[in-house]
Design a protein around this motif. Structure first.
Motif, PDB file in Angstrom:
ATOM      1  N   ASN A 130     -14.473 -22.541   0.817  1.00 17.52           N
ATOM      2  CA  ASN A 130     -14.360 -21.907   2.130  1.00 17.52           C
ATOM      3  C   ASN A 130     -15.286 -20.693   2.199  1.00 17.52           C
ATOM      4  OD1 ASN A 130     -12.026 -23.569   3.004  1.00 17.52           O
ATOM      5  ND2 ASN A 130     -10.994 -22.477   1.347  1.00 17.52           N
ATOM      6  N   ASN A 131     -15.946 -20.504   3.331  1.00 19.05           N
ATOM      7  CA  ASN A 131     -16.836 -19.363   3.498  1.00 19.05           C
ATOM      8  C   ASN A 131     -16.040 -18.062   3.462  1.00 19.05           C
ATOM      9  OD1 ASN A 131     -19.141 -20.944   3.797  1.00 19.05           O
ATOM     10  ND2 ASN A 131     -18.855 -21.129   6.004  1.00 19.05           N
ATOM     11  N   LEU A 132     -16.553 -17.101   2.700  1.00 17.90           N
ATOM     12  CA  LEU A 132     -15.958 -15.777   2.675  1.00 17.90           C
ATOM     13  C   LEU A 132     -16.416 -15.001   3.906  1.00 17.90           C
ATOM     14  CD1 LEU A 132     -16.512 -14.938  -1.090  1.00 17.90           C
ATOM     15  CD2 LEU A 132     -14.347 -15.522  -0.004  1.00 17.90           C
ATOM     16  N   THR A 133     -15.533 -14.172   4.449  1.00 11.64           N
ATOM     17  CA  THR A 133     -15.886 -13.382   5.630  1.00 11.64           C
ATOM     18  C   THR A 133     -17.091 -12.503   5.349  1.00 11.64           C
ATOM     19  OG1 THR A 133     -13.561 -13.345   6.275  1.00 11.64           O
ATOM     20  CG2 THR A 133     -15.028 -11.753   7.336  1.00 11.64           C
ATOM     21  N   TYR A 134     -17.091 -11.910   4.161  1.00 16.06           N
ATOM     22  CA  TYR A 134     -18.218 -11.104   3.724  1.00 16.06           C
ATOM     23  C   TYR A 134     -18.621 -11.565   2.319  1.00 16.06           C
ATOM     24  CZ  TYR A 134     -16.725  -8.013   7.500  1.00 16.06           C
ATOM     25  OH  TYR A 134     -16.372  -7.514   8.711  1.00 16.06           O
ATOM     26  N   PRO A 135     -19.918 -11.765   2.073  1.00 17.25           N
ATOM     27  CA  PRO A 135     -20.343 -12.096   0.708  1.00 17.25           C
ATOM     28  C   PRO A 135     -19.823 -11.049  -0.279  1.00 17.25           C
ATOM     29  CG  PRO A 135     -22.172 -12.335   2.243  1.00 17.25           C
ATOM     30  CD  PRO A 135     -21.050 -11.679   3.013  1.00 17.25           C
ATOM     31  N   THR A 136     -19.346 -11.513  -1.416  1.00 16.67           N
ATOM     32  CA  THR A 136     -18.737 -10.630  -2.412  1.00 16.67           C
ATOM     33  C   THR A 136     -19.629 -10.558  -3.630  1.00 16.67           C
ATOM     34  OG1 THR A 136     -16.548 -11.305  -1.635  1.00 16.67           O
ATOM     35  CG2 THR A 136     -16.661 -10.215  -3.787  1.00 16.67           C
ATOM     36  N   TRP A 137     -19.814  -9.358  -4.147  1.00 14.21           N
ATOM     37  CA  TRP A 137     -20.687  -9.192  -5.316  1.00 14.21           C
ATOM     38  C   TRP A 137     -20.182 -10.035  -6.478  1.00 14.21           C
ATOM     39  CZ3 TRP A 137     -25.187  -7.480  -4.226  1.00 14.21           C
ATOM     40  CH2 TRP A 137     -25.373  -6.536  -3.211  1.00 14.21           C
ATOM     41  N   ARG A 138     -21.115 -10.617  -7.173  1.00 13.11           N
ATOM     42  CA  ARG A 138     -20.767 -11.556  -8.243  1.00 13.11           C
ATOM     43  C   ARG A 138     -20.025 -10.874  -9.385  1.00 13.11           C
ATOM     44  NH1 ARG A 138     -18.945 -15.570 -10.112  1.00 13.11           N
ATOM     45  NH2 ARG A 138     -20.051 -17.083 -11.385  1.00 13.11           N
ATOM     46  N   TRP A 139     -20.311  -9.622  -9.665  1.00 10.54           N
ATOM     47  CA  TRP A 139     -19.583  -8.950 -10.746  1.00 10.54           C
ATOM     48  C   TRP A 139     -18.091  -8.879 -10.442  1.00 10.54           C
ATOM     49  CZ3 TRP A 139     -16.810  -4.379 -10.318  1.00 10.54           C
ATOM     50  CH2 TRP A 139     -17.042  -3.580  -9.197  1.00 10.54           C
ATOM     51  N   ILE A 140     -17.759  -8.890  -9.151  1.00 10.27           N
ATOM     52  CA  ILE A 140     -16.349  -8.882  -8.743  1.00 10.27           C
ATOM     53  C   ILE A 140     -15.752 -10.280  -8.852  1.00 10.27           C
ATOM     54  CG2 ILE A 140     -14.784  -8.480  -6.818  1.00 10.27           C
ATOM     55  CD1 ILE A 140     -16.707  -6.313  -5.839  1.00 10.27           C
ATOM     56  N   SER A 179     -21.298 -13.989  -4.201  1.00 13.35           N
ATOM     57  CA  SER A 179     -20.603 -15.244  -3.898  1.00 13.35           C
ATOM     58  C   SER A 179     -20.370 -15.278  -2.396  1.00 13.35           C
ATOM     59  CB  SER A 179     -19.269 -15.332  -4.637  1.00 13.35           C
ATOM     60  OG  SER A 179     -19.461 -15.441  -6.027  1.00 13.35           O
ATOM     61  N   LYS A 180     -20.748 -16.373  -1.764  1.00 12.93           N
ATOM     62  CA  LYS A 180     -20.569 -16.517  -0.315  1.00 12.93           C
ATOM     63  C   LYS A 180     -19.365 -17.395   0.033  1.00 12.93           C
ATOM     64  CE  LYS A 180     -25.451 -15.832   0.840  1.00 12.93           C
ATOM     65  NZ  LYS A 180     -25.865 -15.453  -0.517  1.00 12.93           N
ATOM     66  N   ARG A 181     -18.833 -18.099  -0.992  1.00 13.82           N
ATOM     67  CA  ARG A 181     -17.679 -18.975  -0.762  1.00 13.82           C
ATOM     68  C   ARG A 181     -16.620 -18.710  -1.806  1.00 13.82           C
ATOM     69  NH1 ARG A 181     -20.533 -24.697  -0.934  1.00 13.82           N
ATOM     70  NH2 ARG A 181     -21.500 -23.606  -2.686  1.00 13.82           N
ATOM     71  N   HIS A 198     -24.656 -24.787 -18.678  1.00 13.93           N
ATOM     72  CA  HIS A 198     -25.272 -24.426 -17.399  1.00 13.93           C
ATOM     73  C   HIS A 198     -24.691 -25.302 -16.291  1.00 13.93           C
ATOM     74  CE1 HIS A 198     -29.367 -23.566 -15.175  1.00 13.93           C
ATOM     75  NE2 HIS A 198     -28.297 -23.225 -14.460  1.00 13.93           N
ATOM     76  N   THR A 199     -23.662 -24.797 -15.599  1.00 13.07           N
ATOM     77  CA  THR A 199     -22.993 -25.553 -14.537  1.00 13.07           C
ATOM     78  C   THR A 199     -22.633 -24.609 -13.392  1.00 13.07           C
ATOM     79  OG1 THR A 199     -20.797 -25.224 -15.504  1.00 13.07           O
ATOM     80  CG2 THR A 199     -22.009 -27.179 -16.200  1.00 13.07           C
ATOM     81  N   HIS A 200     -22.436 -25.178 -12.198  1.00 12.50           N
ATOM     82  CA  HIS A 200     -22.169 -24.401 -10.990  1.00 12.50           C
ATOM     83  C   HIS A 200     -20.981 -24.986 -10.233  1.00 12.50           C
ATOM     84  CE1 HIS A 200     -26.137 -22.217 -10.996  1.00 12.50           C
ATOM     85  NE2 HIS A 200     -26.422 -23.238 -11.788  1.00 12.50           N
ATOM     86  N   THR A 201     -20.328 -24.121  -9.445  1.00 10.37           N
ATOM     87  CA  THR A 201     -19.210 -24.537  -8.602  1.00 10.37           C
ATOM     88  C   THR A 201     -19.412 -23.964  -7.193  1.00 10.37           C
ATOM     89  OG1 THR A 201     -17.767 -22.620  -8.962  1.00 10.37           O
ATOM     90  CG2 THR A 201     -17.715 -24.377 -10.628  1.00 10.37           C
ATOM     91  N   TYR A 202     -18.385 -24.118  -6.347  1.00 12.51           N
ATOM     92  CA  TYR A 202     -18.435 -23.586  -4.987  1.00 12.51           C
ATOM     93  C   TYR A 202     -18.730 -22.082  -4.957  1.00 12.51           C
ATOM     94  CZ  TYR A 202     -16.367 -27.760  -2.750  1.00 12.51           C
ATOM     95  OH  TYR A 202     -16.133 -29.011  -2.243  1.00 12.51           O
ATOM     96  N   LEU A 203     -18.345 -21.361  -6.001  1.00 13.56           N
ATOM     97  CA  LEU A 203     -18.470 -19.906  -5.970  1.00 13.56           C
ATOM     98  C   LEU A 203     -19.913 -19.447  -5.754  1.00 13.56           C
ATOM     99  CD1 LEU A 203     -16.021 -18.411  -8.611  1.00 13.56           C
ATOM    100  CD2 LEU A 203     -16.205 -17.815  -6.198  1.00 13.56           C
TER     101      LEU A 203
END
Length: 502
Positions: free
Chosen positions: A90-100, A83-85, A46-51
């Motif tokens: 870096n911030n994504l222009t548009y949040p991207t669905w996590r399945w992608i 995912s917002k980054r 159970h770990t997290h990153t910038y994504l």
């Protein structure tokens, strides 16, 4: 070059997919009994990153987990939804669905990093936003990312994207039934190559006793356990448990389902359910979390080939080892530790045959059995502290039939038969060759039972930490938590050994 294109170039460099492929999904299930051809491994699922909501790159998390703190395996398991980054923060222009992002960003990074750590195992997972509940960790061992991506799209409560309807991919993510369907999907498609664990199960009281039984009934091979020792162990509210409800607090760093003798876990074990306890870091940042492997560890016995990897022994990197790991997690031959209180445990029961953790000893009524507890501790932990076990509790409870849905027992979160039947201190154990050994005789066994261990560096009647029997008290009693307080309050827990009386 604009910042926009510089960032794209950096991401492209990170996600460059290696030709190194680890295949395991096509392998047949292997035997899960203990053999001499194996070893103990430590890991964190159970770990997290910038994504998602982490504060580091995957490479940075792995460098600490593998190089600095010596873990053998780790899973990237961060939130579903969006995912917002990007992987660099870096911030994504548009949040991207996590399945992608699971397919196109996270998995290629993991494939590339596997080549940099050839003696380690790195699993792609996801922290599932469970419909109508809270969180769970899901991992699927595969040499492709579509399986975990499909699971997130179909079943994650925070993923409201419906763009794959034209493909015939149906979403099922809005009800408890959808949560159970997610477990069934894993059980049907990846019964030997996936796992499902409930994260911080009591933190928001969104998993009832009946819910846990539902998951176990729906996916008995895949639903293997609970996060008995949650992450966030140096947050101001230990474990991130901020509730005033006694059932939604930590006790010596452990979730109430684990810490309470005769509580929910004991009620499940009392039905003979193979539900195990695990520990993790839930690493987001060093502000409130220890690095993976720094403070909390899950030890798992795996059947594995051993080879020399660099300066030390590592896992033989071939297509079998991911299956060995999953089988080890499923087996229950494991234990969990805080602050390296122990770094070795052999807990077994013998009456003719011998059974280890997760296993069942079958014996005749009226027979005696011998319990052996062997453990060892490092001289110092990662905080530089001397560590020693003050006492070990032997906990036992009766095993009866499984509760039926709709009954009062199915909703029960307690087992009145569970008790601490013996407490061992340094007066009871013997030392030889780096190991401490305790032996205990069960006389005239007359019923089916299970036995589990709990140990700590604390004595009994320690103000605000243990009661007069040595049980852990609520961590809220010591006030605002920090790393110093966490390192002063150490515990370990074993998984159970069952006795089936003919």
């Amino acid at each position: 070059m604009s910042t926009k294109y510089k960032n794209k170039s950096k991401i492209a460099a990170i996600v460059l997919t290696s030709s190194f492929i680890l295949s395991s999904i096509a392998l047949p299930a292997i035997a899960r009994e203990q053999t001499n051809n194996g070893r103990w491994v430590t890991g964190d699922f159970h770990t997290h990153t910038y994504l998602t909501d982490g504060s580091n790159t995957e490479a940075d998390v792995l460098n600490n987990a593998f190089t600095k703190y010596g873990l053998d395996w780790m899973a990237n398991s961060e939130h579903g939804g969006t995912s917002k980054r990007d992987p660099l923060g870096n911030n994504l222009t548009y949040p991207t669905w996590r399945w992608i992002t699971l397919k196109d960003l996270s998995y290629p990074i993991i494939q590339n990093l596997r080549t940099q750590y050839p003696s380690k195992l790195l699993v792609q997972g996801v922290e599932w936003n469970v419909p109508t509940h809270e969180h769970a960790s899901v991992g699927i061992v595969s040499d492709e990312p579509n399986s975990i991506s499909d699971f997130e799209y179909k079943f994650d409560a925070s993923d409201t994207d419906s763009s794959r309807a034209a493909e015939g991919v149906v979403k099922d993510n809005t009800s408890h039934t959808g949560a159970i369907d997610g477990a069934k999907w894993l059980e049907k498609n990846y019964p030997t190559t996936s796992y499902l664990l409930l994260n911080h199960p009591s933190r928001q009281l969104k998993f009832t006793a009946a819910d846990v039984r539902d998951f176990n009934n729906a996916a008995p091979n895949v639903f293997i356990g609970l996060e008995g020792i949650p992450g966030h162990q140096k947050e101001s509210f230990r474990g991130g448990y901020e509730s005033t409800d006694p059932k939604a607090q930590t006790y010596g760093g452990a979730d109430y389902m684990l810490a309470k003798v005769g509580g929910l876990w004991d009620s499940l074990l009392g039905e003979g359910r193979k539900i195990w306890m695990f520990a993790n870091s839930d690493f987001h940042s060093t502000a409130g979390d220890f690095w993976p492997g720094e403070y909390s560890k899950s030890y798992t016995w795996i059947n594995s080939n051993i080879h020399e990897a660099g300066k030390g022994k590592g896992l033989d990197v071939n297509k079998n080892n991911y299956q060995y790991l999953i089988d080890g997690m499923h087996s229950g031959n494991s234990f969990i530790v805080l602050g390296d209180l122990i770094n070795g445990l052999d807990f077994n029961i013998k009456s003719g045959n011998t059974a280890a953790m997760g296993q069942t000893l079958v014996t005749n009524k009226g027979k005696d059995a011998e319990i052996t507890i062997k453990f060892k501790s490092p001289k110092h932990n990662n905080n530089g502290d001397l560590v020693s076990v003050n006492h070990i509790d032997l906990i036992a409870g009766d095993v009866t039939a499984k509760a039926e849905p709709g009954t009062q027992e199915y909703n029960s979160d307690h087992n009145n038969s569970t008790k601490v039947i013996a407490q061992f201190t340094s007066n009871d154990w013997k030392y030889a060759d780096g190991w401490y050994t305790v032996q205990y005789i069960l006389k005239n066994i007359d019923r089916s039972q299970y036995f589990r261990l709990r140990g700590t560096n604390l004595g009994v009647d320690v103000q605000n930490q243990t009661d007069h029997n040595g049980n852990p008290l609520s961590d809220s009693l010591v006030g605002t938590n920090d790393s110093t307080k966490a390192y002063s309050d150490l515990w370990f827990y074993s998984n159970p050994v069952f006795i089936n009386v003919k």
